[in-house]
Design a protein around this motif. Structure first.
Motif, PDB file in Angstrom:
ATOM      1  N   PHE A 122      42.963  44.735  47.746  1.00  0.00           N
ATOM      2  CA  PHE A 122      42.454  43.664  48.615  1.00  0.00           C
ATOM      3  C   PHE A 122      43.190  42.346  48.375  1.00  0.00           C
ATOM      4  CE2 PHE A 122      39.580  44.364  44.981  1.00  0.00           C
ATOM      5  CZ  PHE A 122      39.729  43.173  44.288  1.00  0.00           C
TER       6      PHE A 122
ATOM      7  N   ARG B 171      40.907  41.519  53.774  1.00  0.00           N
ATOM      8  CA  ARG B 171      39.878  42.509  54.088  1.00  0.00           C
ATOM      9  C   ARG B 171      40.524  43.799  54.600  1.00  0.00           C
ATOM     10  NH1 ARG B 171      34.679  40.920  54.967  1.00  0.00           N
ATOM     11  NH2 ARG B 171      34.523  42.476  56.620  1.00  0.00           N
TER      12      ARG B 171
ATOM     13  N   ILE C 274      41.752  36.973  49.759  1.00  0.00           N
ATOM     14  CA  ILE C 274      41.371  38.384  49.845  1.00  0.00           C
ATOM     15  C   ILE C 274      41.738  38.884  51.234  1.00  0.00           C
ATOM     16  CG2 ILE C 274      39.383  39.916  50.104  1.00  0.00           C
ATOM     17  CD1 ILE C 274      38.142  38.703  47.716  1.00  0.00           C
TER      18      ILE C 274
ATOM     19  N   THR D 171      35.131  42.301  50.955  1.00  0.00           N
ATOM     20  CA  THR D 171      36.428  42.964  50.984  1.00  0.00           C
ATOM     21  C   THR D 171      36.516  44.066  52.034  1.00  0.00           C
ATOM     22  OG1 THR D 171      35.702  44.531  49.281  1.00  0.00           O
ATOM     23  CG2 THR D 171      36.773  42.500  48.545  1.00  0.00           C
TER      24      THR D 171
END
Length: 808
Positions: free
Chosen positions: A342, A375, A373, A326
């Motif tokens: 995230f 980042r 997800i 993440t």
């Protein structure tokens, strides 16, 4: 020694317990202080948001009445619901007050009644100036108000300060919203249950007490802690202090001595038991450390991201792989609740719903949840999340454990494969050829493109029609069974044996031709399948047939030319023998006339005369054929159509009787003579009668021809035309003529007979048209009009020739 040692140890233990108790109280005190600080900071943040909202409503509204109503109601609600705020004033950009809550010069305007206007207004003006310079919300210094001692609110409103929030529109300040806070009201934010156990005090940097929750003195042994309150960027320094009233300890030396005396008897046993327990505990701790180290090493080395949630879905643990996945640190992630930062903004609602559905299930998510997800650097990765319940040693669920796998690369590969598959299928669907794959074990159609489905449907029947006969299908099944019984794997030499292309004609009535190629392939499940590609070559075959027909027509033309030349030679060569035969017959007849018996004379002389006439007619026919080949005009003369028809029936009756058939004629009375070439008309009628006999002979087998209706020929006048014309009809009871043949039967070189030249009907029509007549054919239906029951050829001849009309 044991008692003394035990007593010393107990004393140390008691001291340690006391110290731990003190630490626990201090920790609890710190937690409560942090909680009270958060409550105060949150209250100031909410108040600031509300003031900003009021400013926004003032800016957005164009109707002054609506402005006063909305802004005033919101400000009034803020004062009523927040004890720490006692007054809100709206000031324009010229520092002129527009309105206030509560309104000025009312019973609730206690500031003006207590002659504190100057000090409050001065603090407000300086705060407005600070807010104007910084364009931000600002706080004033603390202002001491002089309140009457008999005022019940004197203690709560003794010390106040302003908070000014500028109203900025397009970079310009259009006004200010000022809220008057009381320091004593700030402490009212702290819950009453905390104030019942602790004393809270607001102080400044110089230890000046601004507000205190209770006047009760604290004992000397009370615990104390303090923290700085950051209520704003331009706020005065405030410190929140907390004091506690710890209860006195109830642990005395008498109790200690009693405990020591009571346990002296068990000292030796206790020491031995403690040693054993310590040994077991050390082993357990060593095992626990080993297990913990192993677990940490495994969690840190695995590429799978792991996080734990409590029952409130709050993150309680993350491993290193999840942090790397993440881009967030463990400290930043622990304590977060859904929706998580995230998660992509566009998919937050979807992911929240998926997570709630998985957490509410009894067994968690075994199949995994596909998600994404975002980042911290903005990179988006695709993930699959597995959720399992977290059960403690008592068998009670305390939360969930989730593991995340990065599936970005596999998903990208799958998408590329899907795109490649789509392109491949698009190419196959665009082919003008049938492509099909059939499982040879169960004859199931595994794949078919658009061309195959349009021509053969959605099953494998069309595949096997193109592949070959039933024997070939049984052979393929045997091959598939042999390969299934053999060791795993299909021999490569067998798979790449490709058959030669074959031309296959379908027998479904469409008469389509296909060029077929086939080969064996291993299907995706490992079973043997057959791939077949069939290209429609019907147009090519028709072109080949047309070329062949053109070549045959050229050959027929050449043969016709040769036949014409031979006809000319035969006519020249046969005329003399036929003339000699006729002369001999007439000479024999004259010599026999009167020299033989009259009865015998009646039998021989007519036969000789007929033989002479037939020889003469044969010579005439040969002359007509020669003339026809030379394209000369018919030699017309006034002729009786009844005699011509009777001659034609007489010539054909011999062949009819040979095939067990019969011919009937129906001639109208008083038919006028017509100006025609009798030999050519006789030739046409003989040809039509022979065709009619052939049609009946094909429709009726030899054993049942005795019941076949006779071929009929009729002649009458057609009065439906003007002028009237002579009509001759030849009707048979055969199977009729198909529509495809009916449209082409008069074309040259077209024939349905295997040994026919295709010139008979064409010559017949040419002869009739040379007489300025018409010839056509039509089918006869049965009485129920459900099927063909024969055919009728109709001839129309003019009663007068065009030459006679012109002469007349």
């Amino acid at each position: 020694m044991a008692i003394i040692l035990f007593t010393a140890v107990m004393g140390v233990i008691l001291g340690t317990l006391h110290l731990q108790e003190k630490n626990q109280q201090e920790s609890a005190l710190f937690r409560e202080l942090s909680f009270a600080k958060q409550r105060i900071q949150l209250r100031f943040a909410n108040n600031l948001d509300t003031l900003v909202t009021i400013n926004r409503e003032i800016t957005a509204s164009e109707d002054q009445a609506r402005l006063k109503k909305i802004a005033y109601e919101q400000a009034d609600d803020l004062v009523i619901n927040n004890h720490e705020i006692v007054k809100i004033i709206w000031v324009n950009n010229q520092n002129q007050g527009q309105w206030s809550v509560p309104p000025s010069n009312t019973k609730s305007d206690w500031i003006s009644k207590t002659q504190n206007d100057q000090s409050a207004n001065d603090a407000l003006a300086s705060t407005i100036e600070l807010s104007r310079v910084t364009s931000r919300a600002a706080f004033s210094q603390f202002v001491n108000l002089n309140l009457p001692s008999d005022d019940p609110l004197a203690k709560e409103r003794k010390i106040v300060f302003w908070q000014v929030v500028p109203n900025i529109v397009s970079g310009d300040i259009t006004g200010y919203l000022a809220a008057l806070y009381t320091t004593q009201g700030i402490l009212d934010v702290v819950p009453a249950e905390l104030k019942a156990h602790y004393r809270f005090t607001l102080v400044t940097d110089n230890e000046r007490v601004l507000a205190i929750s209770s006047d009760q003195d604290t004992p000397k042994r009370a615990f104390s802690n303090q923290t700085s309150l950051d209520i704003g960027v331009l706020s005065p320094n405030l410190t929140l202090r907390i004091d506690t009233y710890p209860p006195p300890t109830n642990l005395t030396f008498r109790m200690l001595i009693g405990v020591v005396l009571g346990l002296c008897a068990f000292v030796i046993w206790s020491l031995w038991s403690v040693l054993k327990q310590m040994q077991v505990r050390q082993e357990a701790e060593a095992s626990l450390r080993t297990e913990t180290s192993f677990r940490n090493a495994m969690e840190n080395s695995t590429p799978v991201g792991i996080r734990a949630h409590d029952m409130q879905k709050r993150i309680t643990y993350v491993n290193r792989a999840f942090c790397e996945m993440t881009g967030w640190s463990a400290k930043e992630l622990v304590g977060l609740t859904p929706p998580f930062p995230f998660w992509p903004d566009s998919r937050r609602d979807e992911l929240v719903e998926k997570m709630n559905r998985a957490l509410n299930s009894e067994t968690g998510s075994k199949a995994g949840i596909e998600g994404a997800i975002l980042r911290r650097d903005g990179t988006l990765i695709q993930t699959r999340t597995f959720i399992a319940p977290l059960i403690n040693e008592k068998g009670k669920q305390t939360g969930w454990v989730t593991s995340l796998i990065d599936i970005s690369e596999p998903k990208k590969i799958r998408e590329e494969l899907a795109a490649s598959q789509e392109r491949f299928v698009t190419v196959l669907e665009g082919l003008d050829a049938a492509v099909s794959v059939v499982d040879l074990e169960n004859d199931k159609l595994l794949f078919a493109n658009r061309f195959y489905k349009e021509n053969f449907g959605d099953d494998s029947k069309g595949h096997f029609k193109l592949a070959g006969s039933t024997n070939n299908l049984e052979t393929l099944h045997n091959v598939a069974e042999d390969l299934q019984d053999s060791p795993p794997g299909i021999p490569t030499s067998f798979l790449y044996q490709e058959s030669e292309s074959e031309e296959v004609q379908l027998d479904d009535g469409s008469n389509k031709w296909f060029e077929v190629r086939r080969r064996f392939i291993p299907w995706v499940d490992g079973h043997l399948a057959q791939l077949l590609i069939a290209t429609d070559i019907t147009i090519r075959k028709e072109a080949d047939d047309l070329a062949r027909q053109q070549e045959e027509r050229m050959q027929f033309t050449s043969r016709l030319t040769t036949m014409g030349e031979m006809a000319s030679s035969l006519a020249h060569e046969l005329n003399q023998p036929l003339a000699a035969i006729s002369n001999y017959c007439m000479g024999v007849a004259k010599r026999l006339d009167g020299n033989i018996d009259s009865e015998l004379n009646k039998e021989i002389l007519p036969a000789l005369e007929k033989a002479s006439d037939q020889a003469h007619r044969a010579g005439t026919i040969i002359q007509r054929i020669r003339g026809f080949v030379k394209r000369s005009e018919p030699q017309r003369k006034s002729s009786s159509i009844a005699e011509i028809i009777n001659d034609a029936v007489g010539l054909v009756e011999i062949e009819a009787h040979r095939h067990r058939l019969s011919i009937t004629s129906d001639l109208a009375d008083n038919l006028p003579e017509v100006n025609v070439d009798p030999v050519l008309i006789l030739q046409v009628l003989v040809n039509l009668l022979k065709n009619a006999l052939d049609s009946v002979r094909e429709a009726y087998p030899l054993s049942s021809r005795w019941s076949a209706p006779p071929v009929s020929i009729s002649a009458d006048l057609d009065t439906n035309t003007f002028p009237a014309m002579l009509r001759i009809r030849v009707t048979d009871s055969g199977g009729g003529i198909p529509e495809s043949v009916l449209n082409r039967m008069f074309e040259p070189f077209f024939s349905t007979k295997t040994d026919g030249m295709g010139m008979g009907l064409n010559i017949c029509r040419s002869i009739i048209e040379s007489h300025h007549g018409r010839l056509w054919a039509s089918n006869v239906m049965d009485s129920e009009r459900t099927k063909l029951a024969g055919c009728t050829f109709t001839i129309l001849l003019p009663l007068e020739s065009s030459d006679s009309k012109e002469n007349g």
